[in-house]
Design an enzyme around this catalytic site. Sequence first.
Site, PDB file in Angstrom:
ATOM      1  N   TYR A  83       0.864  -1.184   0.000  1.00 32.12           N
ATOM      2  CA  TYR A  83       0.000   0.000   0.000  1.00 32.12           C
ATOM      3  C   TYR A  83       0.898   1.232   0.000  1.00 32.12           C
ATOM      4  O   TYR A  83       1.829   1.325   0.785  1.00 32.12           O
ATOM      5  CB  TYR A  83      -0.882  -0.017   1.250  1.00 32.12           C
ATOM      6  CG  TYR A  83      -1.756   1.204   1.420  1.00 32.12           C
ATOM      7  CD1 TYR A  83      -2.877   1.404   0.619  1.00 32.12           C
ATOM      8  CD2 TYR A  83      -1.474   2.154   2.407  1.00 32.12           C
ATOM      9  CE1 TYR A  83      -3.688   2.515   0.790  1.00 32.12           C
ATOM     10  CE2 TYR A  83      -2.283   3.266   2.583  1.00 32.12           C
ATOM     11  CZ  TYR A  83      -3.389   3.442   1.775  1.00 32.12           C
ATOM     12  OH  TYR A  83      -4.191   4.540   1.945  1.00 32.12           O
TER      13      TYR A  83
ATOM     14  N   ASP B 272       9.311   2.565  -0.766  1.00 32.89           N
ATOM     15  CA  ASP B 272       8.336   3.190   0.121  1.00 32.89           C
ATOM     16  C   ASP B 272       8.756   2.847   1.546  1.00 32.89           C
ATOM     17  O   ASP B 272       8.503   1.743   2.037  1.00 32.89           O
ATOM     18  CB  ASP B 272       6.935   2.651  -0.192  1.00 32.89           C
ATOM     19  CG  ASP B 272       5.880   3.261   0.716  1.00 32.89           C
ATOM     20  OD1 ASP B 272       6.243   3.786   1.785  1.00 32.89           O
ATOM     21  OD2 ASP B 272       4.694   3.199   0.359  1.00 32.89           O
TER      22      ASP B 272
ATOM     23  N   LYS C  54       5.394   9.140   8.524  1.00 33.35           N
ATOM     24  CA  LYS C  54       5.247   8.607   9.880  1.00 33.35           C
ATOM     25  C   LYS C  54       6.321   9.134  10.844  1.00 33.35           C
ATOM     26  O   LYS C  54       6.208  10.247  11.318  1.00 33.35           O
ATOM     27  CB  LYS C  54       5.175   7.089   9.844  1.00 33.35           C
ATOM     28  CG  LYS C  54       3.981   6.612   8.968  1.00 33.35           C
ATOM     29  CD  LYS C  54       3.521   5.233   9.285  1.00 33.35           C
ATOM     30  CE  LYS C  54       2.528   4.698   8.267  1.00 33.35           C
ATOM     31  NZ  LYS C  54       1.136   4.790   8.638  1.00 33.35           N
TER      32      LYS C  54
HETATM   33  N1  HOZ Z   1      -1.092   3.668   6.386  1.00 32.05           N
HETATM   34  C1  HOZ Z   1      -1.532   3.218   7.662  1.00 32.05           C
HETATM   35  C2  HOZ Z   1      -1.187   1.802   7.881  1.00 32.05           C
HETATM   36  N2  HOZ Z   1      -1.554   0.942   6.866  1.00 32.05           N
HETATM   37  C3  HOZ Z   1      -2.945   3.417   7.943  1.00 32.05           C
HETATM   38  C4  HOZ Z   1      -3.301   4.814   8.024  1.00 32.05           C
HETATM   39  C5  HOZ Z   1      -4.666   4.988   7.533  1.00 32.05           C
HETATM   40  O1  HOZ Z   1      -4.967   4.490   6.443  1.00 32.05           O
HETATM   41  O2  HOZ Z   1      -5.429   5.604   8.253  1.00 32.05           O
END
Ligand code: HOZ
Length: 427
Positions: free
Chosen positions: A143, A238, A266
Site C-alpha cells: 500500500y 516506500d 510517519k
Molecule cells: N497507512 C496506515 C497503515 N496501513 C494506515 C493509516 C490509515 O490508512 O489511516
Amino acid sequence: MTSLNQQLYESSQKYIPGGVNSPVRAFKSVGGTPIFFKRGQGAYFWDVDGKSYIDYVGSWGPLILGHAHPKVVKAVQEAAQNGLSFGAPTEAELEIAELLCKLLPSIEQVRLVSSCTEAGMSAVRLARGYTGRSRIIKFEGCYHGHDDALLVKAGSGALTFGHPSSAGVPSETAAHTMVLNYNEIAGLEKIFSEFGKEIAAVIVEPVAGNMNLVKAEPDFLATLRSLCTQYGSVLIFDEVMTGFRVGLECAQGLYQIKPDLTILGKVIGGGMPMAAFGGRREIMQCLAPLGAVYQAGTLSGNPVAVAAGLATLEEVQAPEFYETLAAKTQQLTQGLASVAQKYNVDFCAQSVGGMFGLYFCKELPKSFADVMMCDKEAFNRFFHAMLGEGVYFAPSAFEAGFVSTAHTDEDIDKTLLAAERVFTSWV
Ligand code: HOZ
C-alpha cells in the site's frame, strides 16, 4: 446505560462517513465499535470512558517515542508560538532536509509534503516525468497511499475491507499499473523482459507492513535494483513505515540497497502531518521550479510539523536507540509466540526493528498468498480479547504493529500475561 464511546460513534456516523476519517480505524473487519481516544502518554492511551490501553499501534507508526514525548511536545509548542504556517521557506526545513540527506546516502535532495499519499503520488509522477514513460510496477498487498495509480490490488484498509482496487479509479489510469507478486523474482524478470523500456518506476515496501508484516527476500530486492538499473527505470522504496523505524539507515541500510527515490512519512513527522520524498539529484531536479514536473503544497514543510520531526529524529540518533527498540519488540513477539505454543495455538510472530507482525498460522508468511492463508477469525478473536485486557493492537489482521521506546519491560510483561489469559481459554 450507553457509554460515551457508543454515543460518540453513533453521532459521528451521522456526520462522517462510517464515523471515521480513515477506514482502517473503523473496526469493520474485526467487528465492534471503534474506540474514541482522548489522551495518550508514553506507551498508554485512554479512551473517552476512561479505560487505559497499552498501545501497539502508535498512530500507525509515527509514535516511535510513545505518546506526547516531552521533547517533541516542547518543540511543537515553541514552534507554534512563532507562527503556525508561513507558506514560505524556513531555516528548520533546511535543517531537516540536510539531516535526511545525511542519514540516508541515497537521498541527495528531498522535498517535504504533508501526507504519505502525497509523497507516493509525487514520487510516481516524478519518475514518469524523469523517464518519459508511463508504466509502473507495484506488488500485491503493498500500500502506497490512496493515489489513483497506486490503489490497485493494494494492502492496508483497501485489503481489509475487500476493495483492494478502488471504485472511482478510471481503468485508463489503472491500466498503466502492473501488479506483481511480492518476493517473486521470476515474475519480475518476465515483465521486465517484455516491457522493460516502458517501465517508469517500480515501487515497493522493502518490508511490507500493509499486508501484516512480510519481509522482502534480499535476492528479490537485489534483482529489482539490477533490473531497474539495466532498463533505466526508477526504483522507489516506500519507507513510510520502515523509515527510521527499522533502524537509523532505514530498510535500505538493512538490505544495503540504494533506491533512486525514497518515500518517507510517519516517524519523520513525529506524529504531525509530514512526509517527504527524495533521492538522486538528477531526478529530483526535474521538479518545479527547476524542471517540468509540477508538485506543490500550501502546508508543505509546515514549521510545527517540521519541529516535531526534528525533535523525534534527534532522539532516534541516540546511541543504542535501535538496538534497545529491536530487543523490546522481540521480547514482545517471542513472548507471544511462546505463550501461544504453550496452549497449542497456531501462531507465529516476527519483528524488524520496532515493527512487528502477528500471524495465526504455523509458519511466517513470505508472500501475500501466505498471509491470506492465516486464520483471520482467530486474529479477530484475539484482537477483541486483548482489547478487553487493555491491550490495543491494530484492528485488522493486515497491518503491522509498532513498539515505542516508551514501552517498558513491565508493559511487555503485562501484555504477555494478558495473552496467557486469552490463550488459556482458547478453544
Ligand atoms: N497507512 C496506515 C497503515 N496501513 C494506515 C493509516 C490509515 O490508512 O489511516
